[in-house]
Design a protein around this motif. Structure first.
Motif, PDB file in Angstrom:
ATOM      1  N   HIS A  10       0.867  -1.183   0.000  1.00 42.31           N
ATOM      2  CA  HIS A  10       0.000   0.000   0.000  1.00 42.31           C
ATOM      3  C   HIS A  10       0.903   1.232   0.000  1.00 42.31           C
ATOM      4  N   PRO A  11       1.569   1.488  -1.127  1.00 40.47           N
ATOM      5  CA  PRO A  11       2.640   2.485  -1.147  1.00 40.47           C
ATOM      6  C   PRO A  11       2.191   3.926  -1.351  1.00 40.47           C
ATOM      7  N   ALA A  12       0.910   4.231  -1.194  1.00 37.36           N
ATOM      8  CA  ALA A  12       0.440   5.603  -1.390  1.00 37.36           C
ATOM      9  C   ALA A  12       0.846   6.461  -0.194  1.00 37.36           C
ATOM     10  N   GLN A  13       2.150   6.522   0.030  1.00 38.57           N
ATOM     11  CA  GLN A  13       2.686   7.210   1.202  1.00 38.57           C
ATOM     12  C   GLN A  13       3.851   8.109   0.781  1.00 38.57           C
ATOM     13  N   GLU A  14       3.647   8.864  -0.289  1.00 35.63           N
ATOM     14  CA  GLU A  14       4.734   9.669  -0.836  1.00 35.63           C
ATOM     15  C   GLU A  14       5.315  10.626   0.195  1.00 35.63           C
ATOM     16  N   ALA A  15       4.454  11.272   0.987  1.00 45.45           N
ATOM     17  CA  ALA A  15       4.944  12.230   1.977  1.00 45.45           C
ATOM     18  C   ALA A  15       5.790  11.546   3.038  1.00 45.45           C
ATOM     19  N   VAL A  16       5.400  10.323   3.412  1.00 44.68           N
ATOM     20  CA  VAL A  16       6.151   9.572   4.425  1.00 44.68           C
ATOM     21  C   VAL A  16       7.548   9.241   3.909  1.00 44.68           C
ATOM     22  N   ILE A  17       7.618   8.707   2.698  1.00 46.03           N
ATOM     23  CA  ILE A  17       8.904   8.310   2.120  1.00 46.03           C
ATOM     24  C   ILE A  17       9.790   9.534   1.903  1.00 46.03           C
ATOM     25  N   THR A  18       9.200  10.604   1.384  1.00 41.54           N
ATOM     26  CA  THR A  18       9.984  11.818   1.134  1.00 41.54           C
ATOM     27  C   THR A  18      10.592  12.354   2.413  1.00 41.54           C
ATOM     28  N   LEU A  19       9.793  12.420   3.470  1.00 39.54           N
ATOM     29  CA  LEU A  19      10.299  12.964   4.731  1.00 39.54           C
ATOM     30  C   LEU A  19      11.393  12.075   5.313  1.00 39.54           C
ATOM     31  N   ALA A  20      11.259  10.766   5.184  1.00 40.41           N
ATOM     32  CA  ALA A  20      12.294   9.863   5.685  1.00 40.41           C
ATOM     33  C   ALA A  20      13.613  10.073   4.940  1.00 40.41           C
ATOM     34  N   PHE A  21      13.547  10.199   3.625  1.00 41.74           N
ATOM     35  CA  PHE A  21      14.768  10.458   2.850  1.00 41.74           C
ATOM     36  C   PHE A  21      15.353  11.824   3.203  1.00 41.74           C
ATOM     37  N   GLU A  22      14.519  12.824   3.379  1.00 38.97           N
ATOM     38  CA  GLU A  22      15.015  14.158   3.751  1.00 38.97           C
ATOM     39  C   GLU A  22      15.711  14.126   5.108  1.00 38.97           C
ATOM     40  N   GLU A  23      15.128  13.395   6.061  1.00 32.05           N
ATOM     41  CA  GLU A  23      15.747  13.302   7.389  1.00 32.05           C
ATOM     42  C   GLU A  23      17.096  12.593   7.307  1.00 32.05           C
ATOM     43  N   ALA A  24      17.189  11.524   6.514  1.00 30.54           N
ATOM     44  CA  ALA A  24      18.456  10.815   6.367  1.00 30.54           C
ATOM     45  C   ALA A  24      19.495  11.701   5.696  1.00 30.54           C
ATOM     46  N   ALA A  25      19.095  12.427   4.649  1.00 29.32           N
ATOM     47  CA  ALA A  25      20.031  13.312   3.960  1.00 29.32           C
ATOM     48  C   ALA A  25      20.507  14.431   4.877  1.00 29.32           C
ATOM     49  N   MET A  26      19.605  14.991   5.655  1.00 34.56           N
ATOM     50  CA  MET A  26      19.939  16.080   6.561  1.00 34.56           C
ATOM     51  C   MET A  26      20.930  15.628   7.631  1.00 34.56           C
ATOM     52  N   ARG A  27      20.764  14.402   8.120  1.00 32.82           N
ATOM     53  CA  ARG A  27      21.639  13.863   9.151  1.00 32.82           C
ATOM     54  C   ARG A  27      22.915  13.228   8.587  1.00 32.82           C
ATOM     55  N   GLU A  28      22.911  13.012   7.277  1.00 36.09           N
ATOM     56  CA  GLU A  28      24.023  12.325   6.604  1.00 36.09           C
ATOM     57  C   GLU A  28      24.219  10.923   7.165  1.00 36.09           C
ATOM     58  N   VAL A  29      23.099  10.200   7.278  1.00 35.41           N
ATOM     59  CA  VAL A  29      23.114   8.816   7.745  1.00 35.41           C
ATOM     60  C   VAL A  29      22.342   7.963   6.741  1.00 35.41           C
ATOM     61  N   PRO A  30      22.522   6.631   6.769  1.00 31.88           N
ATOM     62  CA  PRO A  30      21.765   5.766   5.856  1.00 31.88           C
ATOM     63  C   PRO A  30      20.274   5.750   6.203  1.00 31.88           C
ATOM     64  N   LEU A  31      19.511   5.261   5.268  1.00 33.21           N
ATOM     65  CA  LEU A  31      18.079   5.016   5.460  1.00 33.21           C
ATOM     66  C   LEU A  31      17.859   3.509   5.456  1.00 33.21           C
ATOM     67  N   ARG A  32      17.195   3.010   6.489  1.00 36.18           N
ATOM     68  CA  ARG A  32      16.837   1.590   6.544  1.00 36.18           C
ATOM     69  C   ARG A  32      15.335   1.474   6.323  1.00 36.18           C
ATOM     70  N   ALA A  33      14.944   0.933   5.190  1.00 33.92           N
ATOM     71  CA  ALA A  33      13.528   0.768   4.859  1.00 33.92           C
ATOM     72  C   ALA A  33      13.092  -0.629   5.274  1.00 33.92           C
ATOM     73  N   LEU A  34      12.105  -0.697   6.142  1.00 31.02           N
ATOM     74  CA  LEU A  34      11.637  -1.971   6.692  1.00 31.02           C
ATOM     75  C   LEU A  34      10.211  -2.242   6.244  1.00 31.02           C
ATOM     76  N   TYR A  35      10.030  -3.396   5.631  1.00 33.97           N
ATOM     77  CA  TYR A  35       8.694  -3.872   5.264  1.00 33.97           C
ATOM     78  C   TYR A  35       8.484  -5.200   5.978  1.00 33.97           C
ATOM     79  N   ALA A  36       7.556  -5.225   6.931  1.00 32.11           N
ATOM     80  CA  ALA A  36       7.243  -6.448   7.675  1.00 32.11           C
ATOM     81  C   ALA A  36       5.777  -6.789   7.461  1.00 32.11           C
ATOM     82  N   TRP A  37       5.502  -8.064   7.328  1.00 33.92           N
ATOM     83  CA  TRP A  37       4.119  -8.506   7.155  1.00 33.92           C
ATOM     84  C   TRP A  37       3.851  -9.698   8.063  1.00 33.92           C
ATOM     85  N   THR A  38       2.611  -9.823   8.491  1.00 34.24           N
ATOM     86  CA  THR A  38       2.219 -10.886   9.411  1.00 34.24           C
ATOM     87  C   THR A  38       2.293 -12.238   8.725  1.00 34.24           C
ATOM     88  N   PRO A  39       2.976 -13.222   9.315  1.00 36.22           N
ATOM     89  CA  PRO A  39       3.065 -14.554   8.703  1.00 36.22           C
ATOM     90  C   PRO A  39       1.684 -15.181   8.543  1.00 36.22           C
TER      91      PRO A  39
END
Length: 288
Positions: free
Chosen positions: A157-186
């Motif tokens: 359900h990737p209709a989360q453009e603002a969420v992804i953008t802000l996460a990348f902006e925060e990582a770029a601002m801090r100069e740290v990597p971004l860890r993208a986690l996708y977990a789903w219920t077994p």
């Protein structure tokens, strides 16, 4: 002029931790820090009682102490403080509308004298149509969580453009990597057929599909932020538990939460569980 970072103050350890974190966020953004406290004025039907006056005094004193402490630690940061004569959640929502980011403590003092009750912070975040960061007190207040920015994402359900953008902006601002986690219920018969120790070697078809989807969803942002190193993690696990565990190794967790006015102001189960138990600040970003 850039919009300020705003932090709510009620004198609790969580609100002071939120203000300290907000000061560093303001410096990263090269903007001002606004501190706000709130205590509703008398309704005019009866005079203010001595107890109510003491609570108002406590709110003002907590605000002044937080401002003075932060000015000592951040002498070049523009810090302003205001006591607002409004109910807490009204004051916070109004202040957040004028801010680049609203930062709240995730635990408050408790009782009716507190501005930022845990429930008030969550209630405000659920109502807000702008990003809200929730911060818990750290074991060692002078320390900052270290590590990458954690982006918790449902790749189906990737209709989360603002969420992804802000996460990348925060990582770029801090100069740290971004860890993208996708977990789903077994789910599925494979989990009943194969115990953990005897499953077929290699990732399942569901896991391979998840990896492809996560890569597809993130590709536009990888191209837009080439300086950000991205780690993609797919886990067949309970999402709330997986995200909360991942916060132990993150500087900041960025989560989306779906705005559902008809359902009332509440966070979803993953966001709520993460806010309650995260080991790092949690940045909640609303999406449709």
């Amino acid at each position: 002029m850039p919009r300020p970072v705003t932090a709510g103050i009620d004198g609790s350890a969580a609100s002071l931790a939120a203000a300290a974190w907000a000061a560093r966020e303001a410096e990263l953004r090269d903007t001002a820090l606004h501190l706000v406290a709130a205590w509703p004025p008398p309704d005019g039907a009866s005079p203010e009682t001595a107890d109510e006056a003491e609570r108002r005094h406590f709110a003002a004193r907590s605000l002044d102490l937080a401002r003075d402490r932060l000015r000592g630690r951040h002498p070049h940061l523009d810090i302003q403080a205001r006591l607002l004569g409004l109910p807490p959640h009204v004051a916070l929502l109004a202040s957040g509308l004028a801010a680049d980011l609203l930062v709240l403590g995730s635990r408050g003092l408790g009782g009716i004298s507190a501005l930022l009750l845990g429930s008030t912070g969550v209630h405000t975040a659920a109502l807000a149509d702008f990003p809200v960061a929730l911060v818990r007190p750290l074991p060692h207040p002078g320390d900052l969580p270290a590590g990458p920015v954690l982006l918790a994402l449902d790749a189906e359900h990737p209709a989360q453009e603002a969420v992804i953008t802000l996460a990348f902006e925060e990582a770029a601002m801090r100069e740290v990597p971004l860890r993208a986690l996708y977990a789903w219920t077994p789910t599925g018969p494979a989990l009943r057929t194969y115990p953990i120790t005897s499953r077929p070697y290699g990732p399942s078809p569901r896991a391979r599909h998840a990896e492809r989807r996560l890569t597809e969803v993130l590709m536009p942002w990888r191209q837009k932020f080439p300086e950000v190193r991205v780690e993609e993690v797919c886990l067949e696990d309970i999402p709330a538990g997986a995200v909360t565990a991942a916060t132990r190794h993150a500087a900041l967790a960025v989560l989306g939460h779906r705005v559902q006015p008809a359902a009332g102001p509440r966070l979803g189960p993953v966001a709520h569980a993460t806010v309650r138990a995260a080991a790092c600040p949690v940045l909640l970003v609303p999406h449709a």
